[in-house]
Motif scaffolding. Structure first.
Motif, PDB file in Angstrom:
ATOM      1  N   ALA A 238      23.040   5.294  23.575  1.00  0.00           N
ATOM      2  CA  ALA A 238      22.418   5.903  24.759  1.00  0.00           C
ATOM      3  C   ALA A 238      20.939   6.255  24.523  1.00  0.00           C
ATOM      4  O   ALA A 238      20.329   5.799  23.563  1.00  0.00           O
ATOM      5  N   ILE A 239      20.374   7.084  25.401  1.00  0.00           N
ATOM      6  CA  ILE A 239      18.954   7.426  25.322  1.00  0.00           C
ATOM      7  C   ILE A 239      18.667   8.337  24.127  1.00  0.00           C
ATOM      8  O   ILE A 239      17.632   8.223  23.489  1.00  0.00           O
ATOM      9  N   LYS A 240      19.555   9.225  23.840  1.00  0.00           N
ATOM     10  CA  LYS A 240      19.493  10.204  22.748  1.00  0.00           C
ATOM     11  C   LYS A 240      18.771  11.480  23.181  1.00  0.00           C
ATOM     12  O   LYS A 240      17.799  11.459  23.926  1.00  0.00           O
ATOM     13  N   LEU A 241      19.307  12.595  22.665  1.00  0.00           N
ATOM     14  CA  LEU A 241      18.837  13.921  23.051  1.00  0.00           C
ATOM     15  C   LEU A 241      17.360  14.146  22.765  1.00  0.00           C
ATOM     16  O   LEU A 241      16.655  14.764  23.565  1.00  0.00           O
TER      17      LEU A 241
ATOM     18  N   THR B 244      33.394  14.702  38.896  1.00  0.00           N
ATOM     19  CA  THR B 244      33.761  14.686  37.482  1.00  0.00           C
ATOM     20  C   THR B 244      33.213  13.442  36.795  1.00  0.00           C
ATOM     21  O   THR B 244      32.611  13.519  35.718  1.00  0.00           O
ATOM     22  N   ILE B 245      33.400  12.298  37.434  1.00  0.00           N
ATOM     23  CA  ILE B 245      32.921  11.043  36.865  1.00  0.00           C
ATOM     24  C   ILE B 245      31.399  11.038  36.778  1.00  0.00           C
ATOM     25  O   ILE B 245      30.822  10.518  35.814  1.00  0.00           O
ATOM     26  N   LEU B 246      30.750  11.647  37.774  1.00  0.00           N
ATOM     27  CA  LEU B 246      29.285  11.723  37.769  1.00  0.00           C
ATOM     28  C   LEU B 246      28.785  12.530  36.571  1.00  0.00           C
ATOM     29  O   LEU B 246      27.814  12.142  35.905  1.00  0.00           O
ATOM     30  N   ILE B 247      29.441  13.635  36.270  1.00  0.00           N
ATOM     31  CA  ILE B 247      29.064  14.448  35.112  1.00  0.00           C
ATOM     32  C   ILE B 247      29.226  13.637  33.825  1.00  0.00           C
ATOM     33  O   ILE B 247      28.355  13.651  32.943  1.00  0.00           O
ATOM     34  N   ILE B 248      30.333  12.921  33.731  1.00  0.00           N
ATOM     35  CA  ILE B 248      30.591  12.093  32.549  1.00  0.00           C
ATOM     36  C   ILE B 248      29.509  11.021  32.404  1.00  0.00           C
ATOM     37  O   ILE B 248      29.025  10.743  31.301  1.00  0.00           O
ATOM     38  N   MET B 249      29.089  10.444  33.521  1.00  0.00           N
ATOM     39  CA  MET B 249      28.049   9.413  33.498  1.00  0.00           C
ATOM     40  C   MET B 249      26.707   9.977  33.012  1.00  0.00           C
ATOM     41  O   MET B 249      25.978   9.311  32.275  1.00  0.00           O
ATOM     42  N   VAL B 250      26.399  11.188  33.430  1.00  0.00           N
ATOM     43  CA  VAL B 250      25.156  11.828  32.981  1.00  0.00           C
ATOM     44  C   VAL B 250      25.193  12.040  31.470  1.00  0.00           C
ATOM     45  O   VAL B 250      24.210  11.780  30.754  1.00  0.00           O
ATOM     46  N   LEU B 251      26.332  12.494  30.961  1.00  0.00           N
ATOM     47  CA  LEU B 251      26.497  12.686  29.518  1.00  0.00           C
ATOM     48  C   LEU B 251      26.387  11.355  28.774  1.00  0.00           C
ATOM     49  O   LEU B 251      25.788  11.286  27.692  1.00  0.00           O
ATOM     50  N   MET B 252      26.957  10.308  29.353  1.00  0.00           N
ATOM     51  CA  MET B 252      26.884   8.977  28.758  1.00  0.00           C
ATOM     52  C   MET B 252      25.446   8.480  28.694  1.00  0.00           C
ATOM     53  O   MET B 252      25.059   7.745  27.782  1.00  0.00           O
ATOM     54  N   LEU B 253      24.661   8.878  29.664  1.00  0.00           N
ATOM     55  CA  LEU B 253      23.263   8.465  29.727  1.00  0.00           C
ATOM     56  C   LEU B 253      22.435   9.172  28.649  1.00  0.00           C
ATOM     57  O   LEU B 253      21.550   8.570  28.025  1.00  0.00           O
ATOM     58  N   ILE B 254      22.749  10.435  28.393  1.00  0.00           N
ATOM     59  CA  ILE B 254      21.963  11.242  27.454  1.00  0.00           C
ATOM     60  C   ILE B 254      22.271  10.903  26.002  1.00  0.00           C
ATOM     61  O   ILE B 254      21.389  10.595  25.212  1.00  0.00           O
ATOM     62  N   GLY B 255      23.558  10.958  25.633  1.00  0.00           N
ATOM     63  CA  GLY B 255      23.936  10.666  24.254  1.00  0.00           C
ATOM     64  C   GLY B 255      23.720  11.840  23.316  1.00  0.00           C
ATOM     65  O   GLY B 255      23.358  12.944  23.729  1.00  0.00           O
ATOM     66  N   GLY B 256      23.939  11.592  22.011  1.00  0.00           N
ATOM     67  CA  GLY B 256      23.846  12.641  20.997  1.00  0.00           C
ATOM     68  C   GLY B 256      22.497  12.675  20.301  1.00  0.00           C
ATOM     69  O   GLY B 256      21.465  12.318  20.865  1.00  0.00           O
ATOM     70  N   SER B 257      22.517  13.092  19.043  1.00  0.00           N
ATOM     71  CA  SER B 257      21.287  13.339  18.294  1.00  0.00           C
ATOM     72  C   SER B 257      20.626  12.074  17.775  1.00  0.00           C
ATOM     73  O   SER B 257      21.303  11.105  17.419  1.00  0.00           O
ATOM     74  N   ASN B 258      19.321  12.131  17.704  1.00  0.00           N
ATOM     75  CA  ASN B 258      18.564  11.077  17.034  1.00  0.00           C
ATOM     76  C   ASN B 258      18.869  11.144  15.535  1.00  0.00           C
ATOM     77  O   ASN B 258      19.099  12.206  14.987  1.00  0.00           O
ATOM     78  N   GLY B 259      18.888   9.976  14.856  1.00  0.00           N
ATOM     79  CA  GLY B 259      19.183   9.965  13.428  1.00  0.00           C
ATOM     80  C   GLY B 259      20.662  10.074  13.122  1.00  0.00           C
ATOM     81  O   GLY B 259      21.057  10.422  12.009  1.00  0.00           O
ATOM     82  N   SER B 260      21.524   9.772  14.123  1.00  0.00           N
ATOM     83  CA  SER B 260      22.970   9.791  13.923  1.00  0.00           C
ATOM     84  C   SER B 260      23.514   8.395  14.207  1.00  0.00           C
ATOM     85  O   SER B 260      22.776   7.415  14.151  1.00  0.00           O
ATOM     86  N   THR B 261      24.795   8.294  14.537  1.00  0.00           N
ATOM     87  CA  THR B 261      25.395   6.979  14.807  1.00  0.00           C
ATOM     88  C   THR B 261      25.512   6.676  16.302  1.00  0.00           C
ATOM     89  O   THR B 261      26.089   5.656  16.671  1.00  0.00           O
ATOM     90  N   VAL B 262      24.980   7.540  17.159  1.00  0.00           N
ATOM     91  CA  VAL B 262      25.202   7.406  18.604  1.00  0.00           C
ATOM     92  C   VAL B 262      24.309   6.353  19.252  1.00  0.00           C
ATOM     93  O   VAL B 262      23.329   5.900  18.673  1.00  0.00           O
TER      94      VAL B 262
ATOM     95  N   GLU C 245      17.883  -0.312  20.371  1.00  0.00           N
ATOM     96  CA  GLU C 245      16.919   0.437  21.194  1.00  0.00           C
ATOM     97  C   GLU C 245      15.834  -0.467  21.787  1.00  0.00           C
ATOM     98  O   GLU C 245      14.643  -0.145  21.793  1.00  0.00           O
ATOM     99  N   ILE C 246      16.264  -1.594  22.267  1.00  0.00           N
ATOM    100  CA  ILE C 246      15.525  -2.499  23.154  1.00  0.00           C
ATOM    101  C   ILE C 246      14.333  -3.220  22.522  1.00  0.00           C
ATOM    102  O   ILE C 246      14.263  -4.453  22.526  1.00  0.00           O
ATOM    103  N   TYR C 247      13.393  -2.479  21.973  1.00  0.00           N
ATOM    104  CA  TYR C 247      12.122  -3.070  21.548  1.00  0.00           C
ATOM    105  C   TYR C 247      12.252  -4.194  20.509  1.00  0.00           C
ATOM    106  O   TYR C 247      11.575  -5.222  20.643  1.00  0.00           O
ATOM    107  N   PRO C 248      13.069  -4.057  19.460  1.00  0.00           N
ATOM    108  CA  PRO C 248      13.199  -5.164  18.507  1.00  0.00           C
ATOM    109  C   PRO C 248      13.651  -6.473  19.153  1.00  0.00           C
ATOM    110  O   PRO C 248      13.160  -7.552  18.799  1.00  0.00           O
TER     111      PRO C 248
END
Length: 478
Positions: A348-351, A328-346, A461-464
């Motif tokens: 993580a890596i972003k969808l 269960t925790i592993l699934i949650i971690m994968v979701l945490m890694l992915i994140g939501g949509s680009n151009g939103s407030t999220v 997002e790291i680069y700046p």
């Protein structure tokens, strides 16, 4: 070869000054709450705010006469963005330090966590904090969700190349309207409407006005902090849980999609690839956890939504979540890694990056299997993407994972549990806020300093930040 000239530094300093003034003004807003509740902590807000405004005025007025006319470049915008976010973090940290008496490193960590929407708190008992501080943390998340620079640009920065580069520097590249100023105006309007909607819905569901405002600020920004120790779970109200999940999903959906909802009668939401993938991941993950654990369905759905939207809100304590099955925790971690949509407030890596990278891999596989000379195009939402787009997504994902590995290694070096440490590191780097232990209350000060860096780079997002460090190296190298 010199990458940073004297004139570059003057441009950076002058424009950073404008943002410092804006940061100082924003830090004065909680004084209204302080006076309303007669808490008499106004001086704790006034001094840091005054410092920011005075330094900003010096940078803007004094340096202005030494700055020759020169078009702002992206490198300037990225450095200004990095400096401004760090400055806002320090000024906010001074407020936490003066008002609540915590150490400066703890205060800076708390401030960075709030601004970046990470939602990890140093305070073991938030319910004893003054109302002005609770509001300030929520206000920081609300400001940071849309972006410090975007917020200040709405009022202080005039249209032109300057606003364009600053907008891009804050990890934003999508435009609702042709001009940046118009895009910011529409984005702010959408954000405000959803904020007002959240406050109204929470109030109707039984929250106090103060709780409704603070929780809406925290949730629509996908920040996740709360005015209660038990977070959203304190209210023990399924209506509030559903309202929170709706707000989290709204916050994790692209502003462009929101803008087109009315004009397309909702079709923009249904046809948006990122939204469809996000909802699919929520459904699949919830079902997987449901059939492989004994966790209450509401706890599953709420946590899954909180993880993929990088909000970090919770209805169960971190210790209870720590007792959940490893799968269960592993699934949650994968979701945490992915994140939501680009151009939103999220965070993580972003969808969009995950989708683009996956499309690139699939294209390579097809080209290898197909007859020699075959060419395949990649499209997302009927828009063609290049191999360079896929490569950039892959580069960012690799860099993101390297930062996680670095911080995780340090946490393990200090003797913390490897599994808890990995979860906590991903939570900081992705600006999420979920925990499966109490590491935020126990980690050593060097790890807090590294955590500040993780949250800072995660939000920008790291680069700046890397560009800013490279510029700093260039200055001291001479």
């Amino acid at each position: 070869m010199r990458y940073i000239s004297k004139n570059d530094l003057l441009i950076i300093t002058k424009n950073s000054g404008k943002l410092m003034i804006g940061i100082g003004v924003m830090c004065l807003v909680p004084i209204i709450v302080d006076l309303g509740y007669l808490e008499f902590n106004a001086i704790g807000f006034l001094i840091p705010s005054s410092i920011s405004i005075i330094v900003g005025l010096i940078c803007t007025i004094v340096i202005d006469k030494y700055t020759t006319v020169k078009k702002m470049r992206l490198k300037h915008g990225m450095i200004i963005s990095s400096v401004s976010w760090l400055w806002a973090c320090i000024i906010g940290g001074l407020i936490f330090h003066y008002v609540t008496g915590i150490s400066m490193i703890d205060a800076t960590f708390e401030s960075m966590s709030a601004l970046t929407g990470s939602g990890i708190t140093i305070y073991s008992d938030v319910e004893v904090l003054p109302h002005s501080i609770l509001f300030f943390r929520a206000f920081q998340q609300w400001i940071g969700g849309l972006g410090i620079i975007v917020m200040i640009m709405s009022f202080l920065i005039s249209p032109g190349s300057t606003s364009s580069k600053l907008y891009e520097s804050e990890a934003r590249d999508e435009r609702i309207k042709p001009s940046i100023k118009a895009t910011i105006k529409e984005t702010f309007k959408i954000y405000s409407i959803y904020t007002a909607l959240g406050i109204i819905l929470y109030t109707i569901a039984g929250m106090s006005i103060f709780d409704s405002i603070c929780n809406t600020f925290c949730i629509i920004s996908t920040g996740g902090m709360s005015v209660k120790n038990a977070n959203i779970g304190f209210y023990n109200n399924e209506v509030i849980y559903f309202i929170t999940m709706i707000l989290m999903i709204l916050g994790a959906t692209s502003f462009i999609v929101h803008f087109k909802i009315i004009k397309t009668y909702g079709k923009s939401l249904i046809h948006d690839l990122q939204f469809k993938v996000m909802i699919s991941l929520i459904a699949i993950s919830s079902l997987l956890i449901y059939f492989t654990s004994q966790i209450v369905p509401m706890d599953i759905l709420f946590t899954v939504v909180s993880a993929i939207t990088t909000t970090g809100a919770s209805i169960q304590s971190s210790t209870v979540m720590g007792g959940w099955p490893s799968f269960t925790i592993l699934i949650i971690m994968v979701l945490m890694l992915i994140g939501g949509s680009n151009g939103s407030t999220v965070g993580a890596i972003k969808l969009m990056r995950v989708i683009t990278f996956s499309k690139g891999i699939y294209k390579n596989l097809r080209e290898i299997l197909s007859p020699e000379g075959s060419v395949f195009k990649m499209k997302i939402n009927n828009k063609e993407i290049t191999e360079n787009d896929a490569a950039q997504s892959g580069n960012y994902i690799a860099l993101y994972l390297i930062l996680i590995l670095f911080t995780w290694s340090l946490l393990c070096l200090y003797g913390h549990d490897p599994f808890d440490s990995l979860f906590f590191t991903m939570s900081m780097q992705g600006n999420i806020g979920l925990e499966i232990g109490q590491l935020s209350q126990t980690i050593e000060w060097p790890l807090k300093a590294i955590g500040i860096f993780n949250m800072w780079t995660g939000r920008l997002e790291i680069y700046p930040v890397l560009i800013a460090f490279r510029a700093l190296f260039e200055i001291f190298k001479r």
